[in-house]
Design a protein around this motif. Structure first.
Motif, PDB file in Angstrom:
ATOM      1  N   GLY A 136       0.815  -1.202   0.000  1.00  0.00           N
ATOM      2  CA  GLY A 136       0.000   0.000   0.000  1.00  0.00           C
ATOM      3  C   GLY A 136       0.851   1.255   0.000  1.00  0.00           C
ATOM      4  O   GLY A 136       2.019   1.232   0.413  1.00  0.00           O
ATOM      5  N   VAL A 137       0.272   2.342  -0.426  1.00  0.00           N
ATOM      6  CA  VAL A 137       0.986   3.622  -0.434  1.00  0.00           C
ATOM      7  C   VAL A 137       1.363   4.034   0.985  1.00  0.00           C
ATOM      8  O   VAL A 137       2.406   4.647   1.214  1.00  0.00           O
ATOM      9  N   LEU A 138       0.538   3.674   1.972  1.00  0.00           N
ATOM     10  CA  LEU A 138       0.759   4.111   3.351  1.00  0.00           C
ATOM     11  C   LEU A 138       1.472   3.065   4.197  1.00  0.00           C
ATOM     12  O   LEU A 138       1.622   3.257   5.410  1.00  0.00           O
ATOM     13  N   ASP A 139       1.921   1.972   3.595  1.00  0.00           N
ATOM     14  CA  ASP A 139       2.651   0.944   4.348  1.00  0.00           C
ATOM     15  C   ASP A 139       3.870   1.560   5.017  1.00  0.00           C
ATOM     16  O   ASP A 139       4.619   2.332   4.406  1.00  0.00           O
ATOM     17  N   GLY A 140       4.072   1.196   6.280  1.00  0.00           N
ATOM     18  CA  GLY A 140       5.228   1.686   7.022  1.00  0.00           C
ATOM     19  C   GLY A 140       4.943   2.909   7.863  1.00  0.00           C
ATOM     20  O   GLY A 140       5.723   3.243   8.757  1.00  0.00           O
ATOM     21  N   LEU A 141       3.828   3.596   7.595  1.00  0.00           N
ATOM     22  CA  LEU A 141       3.466   4.750   8.426  1.00  0.00           C
ATOM     23  C   LEU A 141       2.912   4.253   9.758  1.00  0.00           C
ATOM     24  O   LEU A 141       2.276   3.207   9.826  1.00  0.00           O
TER      25      LEU A 141
END
Length: 482
Positions: free
Chosen positions: A2-7
């Motif tokens: 996902g674009v927000l992975d790691g946030l």
């Protein structure tokens, strides 16, 4: 990936990204409601989907909290669907295209839906969190908050068990909201009559470049209203020409300050030369009238072909006068706090459709007297110009309560965590808390949220670090509610 992975918090941003994949404009929430229902069921929690598609997910109290007063977490599943005029995005089927820009999450030329997708994501993350000590928790996610609060209005007054209520729909970290405005919408209709004529040349007039914004939270800012600006152009042209409106369209959402408005008009052939010679002067006059407005206003006037039909002179004059004479913006400030708006209106939408001119005026007030005074200023303008109107989408104000144990605890936890005082305030935006307060008068209610900017516009963005801090604060607050 996902674009927000790691946030971080990972589960908050996981759920938020999942929500952005599901089309969820107001009144089109079946898919997102079913998704929320499936999440609750997969977590093995009691999950209710009512007849209006509201969702309630219930999580039992942890050990030691069995006798504590339950807490309700609440957000709304719908979003304002706004986009730039050159965006191909289809809100009925396309996922939101996410962009991470430093500390901010935004979307590609559309609204982001962090209002209130981020609040809902925090609620879902808390529902699955096994390490948190807490009273019985209920996550309530409502429909149609952005248009008519239909979900909250139709919620049963017997379904919620908790009596401490945390609304997650505020948009500024460190601000605790304890009251909000009520509102109503005036729908105006003017019957239209067209004339067939070969005496007019058709032109398009388009106003763009305004920044728009939330018609509650940002109504006091110099945002400008594209419906008003375009009407000023028409008014100036009408001083030197027999101008006739053919069609006009401006604004897209009741709770968004309009950014773009476009009209097709007819100019009498005998006036064309004079009008075209005067266009630069007219544009300069209108830009000067709006020189303090945010954004970069553009006015484009384009000549087309000979007009086939135009509105009557009577209709044209009535439309111009309606737009000109109906106020928009702040009406009154709170007498004891002149920094907070008490009442306002947003001339949100204008449209010619099905032989009618339609105007939508969204009104808000935390004072019934000011609401009545504002309405009494608008209605005579409508009647004077031969239009009809009706009052719809009324919702109650959320009145400040001097005594609130939940508010006291929330302020204490914030001070303990951050070493500074939490700001407590009432806001001019409408929140569902007013509706809930009427259904559950004994409910102790507050509203909080993380930093969001430019909501209800394609420039909406959400702070990553603020979301992390607010989620951590929310966990700490819930643990204190023993």
């Amino acid at each position: 990936m996902g674009v927000l992975d790691g946030l971080k918090p990972e589960r908050v941003f996981y759920y938020f990204e999942e929500l952005t994949k599901i089309p969820r404009c107001s009144h089109h929430e079946e898919k997102v409601s079913n998704y929320l229902k499936s999440v609750g069921e997969k977590l093995g929690l009691e999950t209710i989907q009512d007849d209006h598609l509201n969702i309630i997910i219930r999580k039992p109290a942890t050990k030691g909290y069995e006798n504590s007063v339950g807490v309700v977490l609440q957000g709304h599943m719908d979003m304002v669907c706004e986009k730039e005029s050159d965006s191909p995005h289809d809100f009925s089927k396309d996922p939101i295209e996410l962009i991470v820009d430093g500390d901010w999450i935004k979307a590609n030329k559309t609204t982001l839906g962090a209002d209130d997708g981020l609040g809902v994501a925090m609620g879902l993350a808390l529902m699955e969190l096994d390490t948190l000590e807490h009273p019985e928790m209920e996550l309530l996610v409502t429909v149609s908050e952005e248009v008519d609060m239909d979900g909250a209005i139709n919620l049963s007054d017997k379904v919620l068990k908790g009596r401490r209520y945390i609304n997650l729909d505020s948009e500024e970290e460190g601000i605790l909201t304890m009251g909000s405005a009520g509102g109503e919408t005036i729908e105006v209709e003017l019957p239209l009559n067209y004339e067939n004529s070969d005496e007019y040349i058709e032109y398009t007039v388009k106003v763009a470049g305004l920044v728009g914004g939330h018609s509650g939270i940002e109504i006091h800012k110099p945002k400008g209203n594209s419906n008003k600006v375009l009407n000023q152009v028409l008014d100036e042209i009408s001083k030197i020409s027999d101008l006739r409106i053919i069609e006009i369209h401006g604004g897209t959402k009741d709770n968004a300050i309009p950014r773009e408005t476009e009209a097709k008009i007819g100019i009498k052939k005998s006036d064309v030369e004079e009008v075209e010679k005067s266009l630069d002067r007219i544009k300069s006059t209108v830009l000067e009238l709006n020189k303090g407005i945010e954004g970069n206003i553009t006015i484009a006037v384009t000549r087309l072909e000979e007009a086939n039909k135009v509105l009557t002179k009577e209709n044209t004059v009535a439309i111009i006068n309606l737009i000109k004479d109906i106020p928009t913006g702040v009406f009154t400030m709170i007498p004891d706090n002149i920094k907070i708006v008490e009442s306002s209106d947003n001339l949100a939408r204008i449209d010619t459709k099905d032989d009618k001119f339609i105007m939508i005026i969204s009104m808000r007030s935390s004072s019934q007297k000011s609401m009545d005074d504002l309405r009494n200023k608008i209605v005579p303008v409508i009647e004077k110009n031969g239009a009809n109107y009706k009052i719809v989408n009324q919702y109650p104000k959320w009145e400040y309560k001097p005594k609130s144990e939940l508010r006291n605890t929330a302020v204490e936890v914030f001070k303990k965590m951050y070493g500074k005082d939490m700001v407590t305030t009432v806001i001019h935006a409408g929140l569902e808390c007013g509706v809930i307060n009427e259904k559950y008068p004994e409910m102790d209610i507050i509203s909080i949220g993380s930093d969001l900017e430019k909501v209800h516009t394609p420039e909406e963005r959400a702070s990553i670090s603020s979301a992390q801090r607010v989620y951590e604060y929310l966990c700490e607050l819930i643990q204190e509610l023993k």
